[in-house]
Design an enzyme around this catalytic site. Structure first.
Site, PDB file in Angstrom:
ATOM      1  N   LYS A  28       0.853  -1.208   0.000  1.00 23.40           N
ATOM      2  CA  LYS A  28       0.000   0.000   0.000  1.00 23.40           C
ATOM      3  C   LYS A  28       0.880   1.246   0.000  1.00 23.40           C
ATOM      4  O   LYS A  28       0.663   2.175  -0.768  1.00 23.40           O
ATOM      5  CB  LYS A  28      -0.889   0.017   1.239  1.00 23.40           C
ATOM      6  N   ASN A  29       1.918   1.243   0.863  1.00 18.87           N
ATOM      7  CA  ASN A  29       2.733   2.451   1.021  1.00 18.87           C
ATOM      8  C   ASN A  29       3.851   2.565  -0.004  1.00 18.87           C
ATOM      9  O   ASN A  29       4.822   3.270   0.195  1.00 18.87           O
ATOM     10  CB  ASN A  29       3.260   2.540   2.465  1.00 18.87           C
ATOM     11  N   ARG A  99      -4.141  10.154   3.994  1.00 21.22           N
ATOM     12  CA  ARG A  99      -2.915  10.932   4.143  1.00 21.22           C
ATOM     13  C   ARG A  99      -2.072  10.838   2.893  1.00 21.22           C
ATOM     14  O   ARG A  99      -1.392  11.771   2.508  1.00 21.22           O
ATOM     15  CB  ARG A  99      -2.126  10.389   5.350  1.00 21.22           C
ATOM     16  N   CYS A 123      -5.599   8.062   8.758  1.00 27.96           N
ATOM     17  CA  CYS A 123      -5.683   7.477  10.091  1.00 27.96           C
ATOM     18  C   CYS A 123      -5.468   8.523  11.177  1.00 27.96           C
ATOM     19  O   CYS A 123      -4.543   9.321  11.120  1.00 27.96           O
ATOM     20  CB  CYS A 123      -4.632   6.371  10.245  1.00 27.96           C
ATOM     21  N   ARG A 128      -0.652  14.901  12.862  1.00 24.16           N
ATOM     22  CA  ARG A 128      -0.090  14.727  11.511  1.00 24.16           C
ATOM     23  C   ARG A 128       0.044  16.061  10.761  1.00 24.16           C
ATOM     24  O   ARG A 128      -0.613  16.299   9.741  1.00 24.16           O
ATOM     25  CB  ARG A 128      -0.910  13.719  10.720  1.00 24.16           C
ATOM     26  N   PRO A 129       0.869  16.963  11.243  1.00 22.18           N
ATOM     27  CA  PRO A 129       1.063  18.248  10.578  1.00 22.18           C
ATOM     28  C   PRO A 129       1.733  18.089   9.207  1.00 22.18           C
ATOM     29  O   PRO A 129       2.190  16.995   8.868  1.00 22.18           O
ATOM     30  CB  PRO A 129       1.986  18.999  11.544  1.00 22.18           C
ATOM     31  N   ASP A 131       3.958  20.692   8.138  1.00 16.61           N
ATOM     32  CA  ASP A 131       4.944  21.782   8.116  1.00 16.61           C
ATOM     33  C   ASP A 131       6.192  21.416   7.319  1.00 16.61           C
ATOM     34  O   ASP A 131       6.764  22.251   6.613  1.00 16.61           O
ATOM     35  CB  ASP A 131       5.339  22.164   9.554  1.00 16.61           C
ATOM     36  N   ASP A 317       3.677   0.818  12.113  1.00 19.66           N
ATOM     37  CA  ASP A 317       2.461   0.222  11.536  1.00 19.66           C
ATOM     38  C   ASP A 317       2.266  -1.223  11.978  1.00 19.66           C
ATOM     39  O   ASP A 317       1.220  -1.810  11.691  1.00 19.66           O
ATOM     40  CB  ASP A 317       2.509   0.272   9.997  1.00 19.66           C
ATOM     41  N   ARG A 410      -8.822  -0.594   3.749  1.00 19.31           N
ATOM     42  CA  ARG A 410      -7.919   0.441   3.213  1.00 19.31           C
ATOM     43  C   ARG A 410      -6.514  -0.116   3.074  1.00 19.31           C
ATOM     44  O   ARG A 410      -5.730   0.345   2.259  1.00 19.31           O
ATOM     45  CB  ARG A 410      -7.888   1.676   4.121  1.00 19.31           C
TER      46      ARG A 410
HETATM   47  C1  EPZ Z   1       3.783   7.095   6.310  1.00 19.83           C
HETATM   48  O1  EPZ Z   1       2.972   8.138   6.816  1.00 19.83           O
HETATM   49  C2  EPZ Z   1       2.857   5.895   6.154  1.00 19.83           C
HETATM   50  N1  EPZ Z   1       1.793   6.218   5.204  1.00 19.83           N
HETATM   51  C3  EPZ Z   1       2.266   5.542   7.523  1.00 19.83           C
HETATM   52  O2  EPZ Z   1       1.493   4.351   7.360  1.00 19.83           O
HETATM   53  C4  EPZ Z   1       3.413   5.242   8.488  1.00 19.83           C
HETATM   54  O3  EPZ Z   1       2.868   4.995   9.765  1.00 19.83           O
HETATM   55  C5  EPZ Z   1       4.352   6.458   8.560  1.00 19.83           C
HETATM   56  O4  EPZ Z   1       4.830   6.762   7.229  1.00 19.83           O
HETATM   57  C6  EPZ Z   1       5.558   6.213   9.450  1.00 19.83           C
HETATM   58  O5  EPZ Z   1       6.237   5.077   9.003  1.00 19.83           O
HETATM   59  C7  EPZ Z   1       2.059   6.173   3.861  1.00 19.83           C
HETATM   60  O6  EPZ Z   1       3.163   5.865   3.426  1.00 19.83           O
HETATM   61  C8  EPZ Z   1       0.912   6.485   2.959  1.00 19.83           C
HETATM   62  P1  EPZ Z   1       5.620  10.553   8.545  1.00 19.83           P
HETATM   63  P2  EPZ Z   1       3.544   9.651   6.889  1.00 19.83           P
HETATM   64  O7  EPZ Z   1       5.468  11.823   7.792  1.00 19.83           O
HETATM   65  O8  EPZ Z   1       4.491   9.881   5.792  1.00 19.83           O
HETATM   66  C9  EPZ Z   1       5.596  13.926  11.811  1.00 19.83           C
HETATM   67  C10 EPZ Z   1      -0.423   3.011   7.432  1.00 19.83           C
HETATM   68  O9  EPZ Z   1      -1.056   2.459   8.356  1.00 19.83           O
HETATM   69  N2  EPZ Z   1       5.477  14.915  10.738  1.00 19.83           N
HETATM   70  O10 EPZ Z   1       6.831   9.710   8.354  1.00 19.83           O
HETATM   71  O11 EPZ Z   1       2.368  10.552   7.051  1.00 19.83           O
HETATM   72  C11 EPZ Z   1       4.353  13.069  11.980  1.00 19.83           C
HETATM   73  O12 EPZ Z   1       3.382  13.747  12.755  1.00 19.83           O
HETATM   74  C12 EPZ Z   1       0.067   4.439   7.581  1.00 19.83           C
HETATM   75  O13 EPZ Z   1      -0.133   2.448   6.341  1.00 19.83           O
HETATM   76  C13 EPZ Z   1       5.526  16.271  11.058  1.00 19.83           C
HETATM   77  O14 EPZ Z   1       5.665  16.650  12.219  1.00 19.83           O
HETATM   78  O15 EPZ Z   1       4.350   9.622   8.256  1.00 19.83           O
HETATM   79  C14 EPZ Z   1       4.899  11.850  12.677  1.00 19.83           C
HETATM   80  O16 EPZ Z   1       4.998  12.109  14.058  1.00 19.83           O
HETATM   81  C15 EPZ Z   1      -0.291   5.044   8.932  1.00 19.83           C
HETATM   82  N3  EPZ Z   1       5.408  17.188  10.068  1.00 19.83           N
HETATM   83  C16 EPZ Z   1       6.318  11.714  12.088  1.00 19.83           C
HETATM   84  O17 EPZ Z   1       6.606  12.978  11.482  1.00 19.83           O
HETATM   85  C17 EPZ Z   1       5.253  16.830   8.763  1.00 19.83           C
HETATM   86  O18 EPZ Z   1       5.163  17.728   7.899  1.00 19.83           O
HETATM   87  C18 EPZ Z   1       6.444  10.656  11.027  1.00 19.83           C
HETATM   88  O19 EPZ Z   1       5.415  10.873  10.092  1.00 19.83           O
HETATM   89  C19 EPZ Z   1       5.203  15.453   8.442  1.00 19.83           C
HETATM   90  C20 EPZ Z   1       5.322  14.513   9.454  1.00 19.83           C
END
Ligand code: EPZ
Length: 431
Positions: A28-29, A99, A123, A128-129, A131, A317, A410
């Protein structure tokens, strides 16, 4: 989409009877990120080994809403081709539902010099900001404005390559930036990039079509911007889903007589294999399969500490499915969810089933085991906790109803059909 669908499960009451093989689908990812490819190509691109999950349907609808034609050429392959002028606007209602829609912003912005998108949904595992995304594209010369419910990024002269340091090694920020930079002018360097294997697969395919991406899978990725890509008829073959593989392996450790997970890349789930092995689970690991059998009668697995971490650490995950396993192990296990601040709430549902999990704060919990679980009615809160509830329902005594089947759908194609073949008594019901 129907949130009123549920899974009705008859638990095994702790017996280990599941047997057979289950093959892993495309990730999926990785596939959701690959839906951003068409914006980088001159004349369309093809994906193969696409899982049929709700999120690929949503991404299809989003792309069609932007003027990108999406054709299913077989059960698992998709062909993309622009139908006319492309719109820079992600359809609001759709983009808010996952997302992953945010991975489109880099390629759309670099192709169309503008992208309009809502705050992405998906989710509810933290706030999930975005920034990091906004900051990164500002460094590549884009200007941001907020117009109604939309963020609008504009770069009238196109993106200009630049060095970008990611405050957090965000997976989708790394990926959308890497893909957007393919059409930027000049060189982009992404520092503190996420290391997921899916990013390597995306980069390898783009490079085979003319992109110049170096360092995918390492903390520093360098992209030489250039022209639109040409697939030359090659298709992107979606790599196997390590989260499916890990989820099924954990189910096997709990309830299998003899289960083999096939079509996976075992090294991508090393953290799960090592955690289960240190709990005492006997596993056989092949080059593209993992096999788990029931232990000697009366064996009690040991608790293990789980600390989630960016790849190659223990995947956030797989935290929820692993906690279900920990409820059946001996002693106190600490679970430290370091990535998301809202990803332990589902443990309340497990406690309703009879687990003994104490949450110390939004990142930490301890699991005391072993505790037999009793079947209950639970609301799946997201993809992975929904799957964890399905696993809990399978090992519990009595019947469970897991609501919000949509969330599980999903991330997992035909879960009831595939688990049913292993001997799980699970059916989809509409309430
Ligand atoms: C990806 O989400 C995956 N989704 C998530 O899988 C997975 O849990 C996550 O990576 C971590 O491995 C997809 O690939 C579609 P991040 P992503 O940005 O990219 C913070 C599932 O179940 N952050 O790596 O959204 C954020 O809040 C899903 O398949 C900021 O602060 O995760 C988190 O604490 C759930 N600012 C950390 O970074 C930003 O601009 C990691 O999030 C972006 C992220």
């Amino acid at each position: 989409m129907s949130h009123t669908e549920s899974f009705k499960i008859k638990g095994l009451g702790g017996k280990r009877t599941l047997e057979g093989t289950i093959s892993v689908n495309g990730a999926k990812n990785a596939v959701l990120q690959a839906f951003a490819f068409p914006f980088l190509f001159k004349s369309g691109v093809t994906l193969e080994n696409v899982p049929h999950i709700e999120d690929t349907d949503r991404m299809t609808e989003i792309l069609e809403g932007m003027g990108m034609g999406v054709q299913k050429t077989s059960a698992k392959s998709f062909e993309f081709k622009a139908k006319g002028t492309l719109s820079p606007e992600l359809p609001y209602e759709l983009a808010r539902r996952l997302r992953a829609s945010i991975v489109l912003i880099g390629p759309v912005l670099s192709r169309l010099h503008e992208v309009r998108f809502p705050h992405p949904g998906g989710c509810v595992i933290g706030n999930r900001p975005i920034d990091i995304f906004l900051d990164a594209f500002a460094k590549l010369g884009a200007t941001l404005s907020e117009e109604g419910d939309y963020y609008v990024l504009r770069a009238p002269q196109g993106l200009i390559g630049a060095p970008v340091y990611l405050r957090v090694p965000s997976v989708t920020a790394t990926q959308t930036l890497m893909m957007g930079a393919v059409l930027a002018k000049g060189t982009t360097t992404i520092k503190n990039a996420a290391l997921e294997p899916e990013t390597i697969a995306l980069a390898d395919f783009l490079n085979s079509c003319g992109a110049k991406i170096k360092g995918a899978g390492t903390p520093t990725i360098t992209i030489e911007g250039g022209d639109l890509l040409d697939s030359g008829g090659k298709a992107f073959n979606v790599p196997p889903d390590r989260l499916e593989a890990g989820s099924f392996l954990i189910l096997g450790a709990l309830a299998a007589k003899d289960l083999t997970i096939t079509g996976c890349i075992p090294e991508h789930i090393d953290p799960v294999i090592e955690a289960l092995r240190s709990a005492g689970v006997p596993l056989e690991v092949g080059d593209s399969w993992v096999r788990v059998k029931s232990p000697a009668e009366g064996t009690l697995y040991r608790g293990v500490e789980i600390k989630t971490h960016e790849y190659p650490g223990f995947p956030t995950d797989l935290q929820a499915p692993m906690v279900v396993f920990l409820t059946q192990t001996e002693g106190e296990s600490l679970v430290f969810e370091t990535i998301f601040e809202g990803r332990l709430g589902y443990t309340e549902g497990l406690n309703k089933m009879g687990a003994s999990i104490k949450m110390w704060d939004s990142h930490r919990a301890t699991v005391h085991g072993p505790t037999p679980l009793k079947g209950k009615e639970l609301e799946g809160p997201d993809i992975r906790a929904g799957l964890a509830y399905v696993i809990a329902g399978i090992i519990a005594t009595g019947e469970s109803t897991i609501r919000n089947a949509y969330y599980v759908d999903r991330g997992y194609e035909d879960i009831e059909g595939r688990l049913g073949k292993l001997g799980v008594s699970i059916e989809r019901v509409t309430e």
